[in-house]
Design a protein around this motif. Structure first.
Motif, PDB file in Angstrom:
ATOM      1  N   PRO A   1      -5.179  20.276  21.647  1.00 49.24           N
ATOM      2  CA  PRO A   1      -4.411  21.211  22.439  1.00 49.24           C
ATOM      3  C   PRO A   1      -3.812  20.693  23.674  1.00 49.24           C
ATOM      4  CG  PRO A   1      -6.376  22.042  21.200  1.00 49.24           C
ATOM      5  CD  PRO A   1      -6.398  20.685  21.183  1.00 49.24           C
ATOM      6  N   HIS A   2      -2.452  21.024  24.119  1.00 42.97           N
ATOM      7  CA  HIS A   2      -1.942  20.898  25.530  1.00 42.97           C
ATOM      8  C   HIS A   2      -1.788  19.037  25.403  1.00 42.97           C
ATOM      9  CE1 HIS A   2      -2.581  24.644  26.457  1.00 42.97           C
ATOM     10  NE2 HIS A   2      -4.152  24.435  26.445  1.00 42.97           N
ATOM     11  N   TYR A   3      -2.007  18.213  24.592  1.00 45.42           N
ATOM     12  CA  TYR A   3      -1.700  16.971  24.682  1.00 45.42           C
ATOM     13  C   TYR A   3      -1.133  16.124  23.442  1.00 45.42           C
ATOM     14  CZ  TYR A   3      -4.354  17.008  29.023  1.00 45.42           C
ATOM     15  OH  TYR A   3      -4.805  17.134  30.305  1.00 45.42           O
ATOM     16  N   GLY A   4      -1.497  16.998  22.217  1.00 45.27           N
ATOM     17  CA  GLY A   4      -0.766  16.265  20.881  1.00 45.27           C
ATOM     18  C   GLY A   4      -1.586  15.296  20.270  1.00 45.27           C
ATOM     19  N   ASP A   5      -1.142  13.998  19.837  1.00 45.85           N
ATOM     20  CA  ASP A   5      -1.799  13.023  19.086  1.00 45.85           C
ATOM     21  C   ASP A   5      -1.457  11.843  20.014  1.00 45.85           C
ATOM     22  OD1 ASP A   5       1.088  12.304  18.622  1.00 45.85           O
ATOM     23  OD2 ASP A   5       0.594  12.342  16.361  1.00 45.85           O
ATOM     24  N   GLN A   6      -0.884  11.774  20.934  1.00 48.72           N
ATOM     25  CA  GLN A   6      -0.701  10.576  21.793  1.00 48.72           C
ATOM     26  C   GLN A   6      -0.891  10.996  23.126  1.00 48.72           C
ATOM     27  OE1 GLN A   6       1.983   7.612  19.996  1.00 48.72           O
ATOM     28  NE2 GLN A   6       2.757   7.272  21.981  1.00 48.72           N
ATOM     29  N   LEU A   7      -1.451  10.000  24.192  1.00 49.81           N
ATOM     30  CA  LEU A   7      -1.407  10.351  25.618  1.00 49.81           C
ATOM     31  C   LEU A   7      -0.244   9.873  26.159  1.00 49.81           C
ATOM     32  CD1 LEU A   7      -3.024  11.468  27.949  1.00 49.81           C
ATOM     33  CD2 LEU A   7      -3.608   9.194  28.441  1.00 49.81           C
ATOM     34  N   ASN A   8       0.730  10.727  26.465  1.00 51.50           N
ATOM     35  CA  ASN A   8       2.166  10.268  27.127  1.00 51.50           C
ATOM     36  C   ASN A   8       1.919  10.106  28.491  1.00 51.50           C
ATOM     37  OD1 ASN A   8       3.528  12.034  24.423  1.00 51.50           O
ATOM     38  ND2 ASN A   8       3.743   9.983  24.642  1.00 51.50           N
ATOM     39  N   GLU A   9       1.749   8.997  29.111  1.00 49.51           N
ATOM     40  CA  GLU A   9       1.661   8.784  30.581  1.00 49.51           C
ATOM     41  C   GLU A   9       2.818   8.725  31.321  1.00 49.51           C
ATOM     42  OE1 GLU A   9      -1.029   5.496  31.490  1.00 49.51           O
ATOM     43  OE2 GLU A   9      -2.233   6.080  29.480  1.00 49.51           O
ATOM     44  N   LYS A  10       3.962   9.034  30.813  1.00 51.39           N
ATOM     45  CA  LYS A  10       5.239   9.248  31.541  1.00 51.39           C
ATOM     46  C   LYS A  10       5.928  10.440  31.075  1.00 51.39           C
ATOM     47  CE  LYS A  10       6.005   4.198  31.832  1.00 51.39           C
ATOM     48  NZ  LYS A  10       5.480   3.997  33.205  1.00 51.39           N
ATOM     49  N   ALA A  11       6.876  10.977  32.048  1.00 51.19           N
ATOM     50  CA  ALA A  11       7.662  12.214  31.760  1.00 51.19           C
ATOM     51  C   ALA A  11       8.808  12.272  32.466  1.00 51.19           C
ATOM     52  CB  ALA A  11       6.943  13.452  32.081  1.00 51.19           C
ATOM     53  N   ILE A  12       9.918  12.911  32.080  1.00 52.35           N
ATOM     54  CA  ILE A  12      11.194  12.980  32.950  1.00 52.35           C
ATOM     55  C   ILE A  12      10.988  13.699  34.024  1.00 52.35           C
ATOM     56  CG2 ILE A  12      12.263  12.666  30.459  1.00 52.35           C
ATOM     57  CD1 ILE A  12      13.038  15.673  30.703  1.00 52.35           C
ATOM     58  N   ARG A  13      12.177  13.855  34.768  1.00 49.84           N
ATOM     59  CA  ARG A  13      11.998  14.629  36.166  1.00 49.84           C
ATOM     60  C   ARG A  13      11.564  16.165  35.929  1.00 49.84           C
ATOM     61  NH1 ARG A  13      14.134  13.550  41.082  1.00 49.84           N
ATOM     62  NH2 ARG A  13      15.354  11.595  40.148  1.00 49.84           N
ATOM     63  N   GLY A  14      10.787  16.656  36.630  1.00 49.74           N
ATOM     64  CA  GLY A  14      10.557  18.238  36.527  1.00 49.74           C
ATOM     65  C   GLY A  14       9.482  18.473  35.354  1.00 49.74           C
ATOM     66  N   VAL A  15       8.847  17.497  34.654  1.00 44.86           N
ATOM     67  CA  VAL A  15       7.977  17.619  33.751  1.00 44.86           C
ATOM     68  C   VAL A  15       6.695  16.838  34.213  1.00 44.86           C
ATOM     69  CG1 VAL A  15       7.312  17.289  31.115  1.00 44.86           C
ATOM     70  CG2 VAL A  15       9.696  18.072  31.936  1.00 44.86           C
ATOM     71  N   PRO A  16       5.637  17.470  33.882  1.00 48.39           N
ATOM     72  CA  PRO A  16       4.485  16.688  34.417  1.00 48.39           C
ATOM     73  C   PRO A  16       3.997  15.717  33.240  1.00 48.39           C
ATOM     74  CG  PRO A  16       3.824  18.934  33.692  1.00 48.39           C
ATOM     75  CD  PRO A  16       5.206  18.696  33.665  1.00 48.39           C
ATOM     76  N   ALA A  17       3.595  14.692  33.537  1.00 47.20           N
ATOM     77  CA  ALA A  17       2.895  13.453  32.710  1.00 47.20           C
ATOM     78  C   ALA A  17       1.595  13.928  32.185  1.00 47.20           C
ATOM     79  CB  ALA A  17       2.773  12.314  33.317  1.00 47.20           C
ATOM     80  N   GLU A  18       1.094  13.573  31.145  1.00 48.99           N
ATOM     81  CA  GLU A  18      -0.308  13.965  30.593  1.00 48.99           C
ATOM     82  C   GLU A  18      -1.498  13.408  31.240  1.00 48.99           C
ATOM     83  OE1 GLU A  18       1.585  15.241  26.120  1.00 48.99           O
ATOM     84  OE2 GLU A  18       0.467  13.416  26.260  1.00 48.99           O
ATOM     85  N   GLY A  19      -1.135  12.303  31.868  1.00 46.75           N
ATOM     86  CA  GLY A  19      -2.321  11.604  32.275  1.00 46.75           C
ATOM     87  C   GLY A  19      -2.195   9.999  32.406  1.00 46.75           C
ATOM     88  N   ARG A  20      -3.240   9.339  32.698  1.00 40.33           N
ATOM     89  CA  ARG A  20      -3.131   8.025  32.584  1.00 40.33           C
ATOM     90  C   ARG A  20      -4.717   7.388  32.259  1.00 40.33           C
ATOM     91  NH1 ARG A  20      -5.293   5.251  37.374  1.00 40.33           N
ATOM     92  NH2 ARG A  20      -5.751   6.807  39.092  1.00 40.33           N
ATOM     93  N   THR A  21      -4.479   6.182  31.674  1.00 41.01           N
ATOM     94  CA  THR A  21      -5.675   5.398  31.241  1.00 41.01           C
ATOM     95  C   THR A  21      -6.393   4.422  32.273  1.00 41.01           C
ATOM     96  OG1 THR A  21      -5.159   6.006  29.053  1.00 41.01           O
ATOM     97  CG2 THR A  21      -6.693   4.331  29.067  1.00 41.01           C
ATOM     98  N   ILE A  22      -7.563   4.107  32.233  1.00 42.58           N
ATOM     99  CA  ILE A  22      -8.071   2.929  33.228  1.00 42.58           C
ATOM    100  C   ILE A  22      -8.909   2.248  32.215  1.00 42.58           C
ATOM    101  CG2 ILE A  22      -9.572   2.595  35.143  1.00 42.58           C
ATOM    102  CD1 ILE A  22      -8.899   5.360  36.160  1.00 42.58           C
TER     103      ILE A  22
END
Length: 474
Positions: A146-167
């Motif tokens: 929920p809210h993330y789908g099946d892949q962590l998308n770490e980038k987004a277009i202007r005005g859209v929040p990215a989903e997160g980042r991996t360390i």
């Protein structure tokens, strides 16, 4: 590019490829080649190309018809296109996102090659991604988060929040061969930061994946399902400890369950679906196979973002999509090298003797390819059975994918693996790039591959080096 320029380029390609094809034939037909019966053969059949520089994965098969070279060239352009946010003046090349990982195919598959994990704790994932899911079922496959789908998308277009980042961090694990030689393995760990839509569910499963090389895929697509089913031995009826099995996944084109063959867990049934899935998940481009935007429920800003679709057409138009598939199917397999070297020949024999070939099957036969006749009826040497094998707890990601368990992986092809450093300037291997060398990749093998790993470890150092020399030659 004008049609005149395209014609001139096609002629240049034809002359260059003809010269390369002669070189491949000389290598393959050399009478003094030794080793197993498959040793020294053309890895990709008549589609093999004698090339060993940084472009080794990026050339068309030498038998490509001249009329198809323009299609290949345009597909290459699409593969390297940086997609932009819609609407844009570059009609037909907009529709990026709204959430995504990279802006082009080549951003992950640099020079059509292999990705790698970050080089430092503070570095972003450049040619690597994180699969996400909730526990699903063998019939339906993984469930999206929920809210993330099946892949962590770490980038987004202007005005859209990215989903997160991996360390990504590593801890060394030291060990020794029976002869006392020391080795060390890098054990990865993953954490997540800057999550855009709240904490992950407690039951979430994830898996790190580096981008695999993309040459030779048309040949693997042309291997008949019946061949893979014949290789499968789910009940280990021959009692050799190897029980490879096919994955069975949903085929969107046919609307039924099919044999899987692409992806780290063989979760895609065809090259077309593999490419369409990557276009959506990695770049955010819709296709006829995946017409819905890559927007998880609850991402309101992403849902409101403009689409690059034109009059109901997908963002990656069918005409472009077909050329991208043709390009990916037509990339040549580079020829084996150093086939006259006695150590390489000995390494091939040892590779077979310690039974690495039980999973890395040297020889397959293609069936009839419906669109590219040059790929049909080829004897190829990819060193894979395209089947799932249990690789043990150390390599397990704990994330099932259709029939693939959390410790099963598809046998990756080995052809061209010795050119990874020349093409991609690194030697990172396995599904998450944890292995820093071919030797480390072998040492990570467990489960069904544990006996072969143990046999490799019991070899003396000279023989271990010969096995590695062989792998670097293909």
């Amino acid at each position: 590019m004008t049609s005149n320029e395209q014609g001139i380029n096609a002629v240049r390609w034809r002359l260059w490829l003809a010269t390369s094809a002669l070189a491949v034939t000389f290598v393959a037909n050399s009478e003094d080649a030794a080793g197993p019966d498959w040793f020294g053969a053309q890895l990709g059949g008549t589609t093999t190309l004698a090339i060993a520089n940084e472009n080794a994965y990026a050339r068309p098969i030498p038998t490509t018809a001249e009329a198809d070279l323009r299609k290949f060239t345009f597909g290459n352009r699409l593969f390297n296109t940086n997609w932009v946010t819609a609407p844009a003046s570059a009609s037909g090349f907009d529709g990026l996102g709204p959430v995504f990982n990279r802006v082009s195919c080549s951003s992950c598959h640099i020079r059509d090659g292999r990705g790698q994990p970050p080089t430092g704790d503070d570095q972003p994932l450049e040619s690597m991604l994180i699969r996400l899911s909730l526990p699903g079922s063998p019939e339906q496959g993984p469930k999206p988060v929920p809210h993330y789908g099946d892949q962590l998308n770490e980038k987004a277009i202007r005005g859209v929040p990215a989903e997160g980042r991996t360390i990504v961090k590593y801890k060394e694990r030291n060990g020794k061969y029976p002869d006392g030689t020391s080795y060390s393995l890098a054990v990865p760990s993953y954490s997540f930061a800057d999550l855009g839509f709240g904490p992950f569910p407690r039951t979430m499963l994830f898996s790190a994946r580096v981008a695999p090389p993309v040459f030779g895929l048309g040949l693997l697509d042309a291997v008949a399902d019946s061949t893979l089913l014949a290789l499968a031995d789910e009940e280990d009826s021959n009692r050799n400890g190897i029980s490879g099995r096919v994955n069975r996944v949903w085929n969107r084109a046919s609307g039924r369950v099919s044999v899987g063959r692409f992806g780290w867990k063989a979760n895609q049934p065809s090259l077309r679906q593999q490419i369409a899935g990557a276009a959506l998940g990695d770049i955010g481009l819709t296709t006829s196979l995946f017409p819905d935007e890559n927007v998880a429920a609850g991402q309101s800003a992403a849902a409101a973002a403009p689409s690059g679709s034109q009059q109901g057409e997908p963002e990656l138009q069918d005409e472009f999509f077909e050329k991208l598939v043709f390009y990916s199917a037509s990339l040549a397999v580079p020829a084996a090298r150093n086939v006259h070297d006695p150590d390489v020949q000995s390494g091939a024999l040892l590779f077979a003797r310690i039974e690495c070939t039980a999973c890395h099957v040297p020889t397959l036969q293609t069936g009839d390819h419906p669109e590219i006749p040059q790929l049909s009826r080829q004897t190829i040497h990819p060193f894979t059975d395209l089947l799932l094998h249990d690789m043990g707890k150390d390599l397990a990601d704990g994330r099932p994918d259709f029939l693939a368990s959390g410790s099963e992986w598809r046998t990756p092809p080995l052809w061209g693996i010795g050119l990874t450093d020349a093409v991609n300037r690194h030697t990172r291997f396995l599904h998450d790039g944890r292995a820093r060398s071919l030797e480390e990749a072998i040492l990570w093998h467990g489960g069904e591959a544990q006996p072969a790993r143990n046999r490799f470890m019991r070899l003396n150092k000279s023989d271990r080096d010969r096995v590695l020399q062989f792998l670097r030659s293909i």
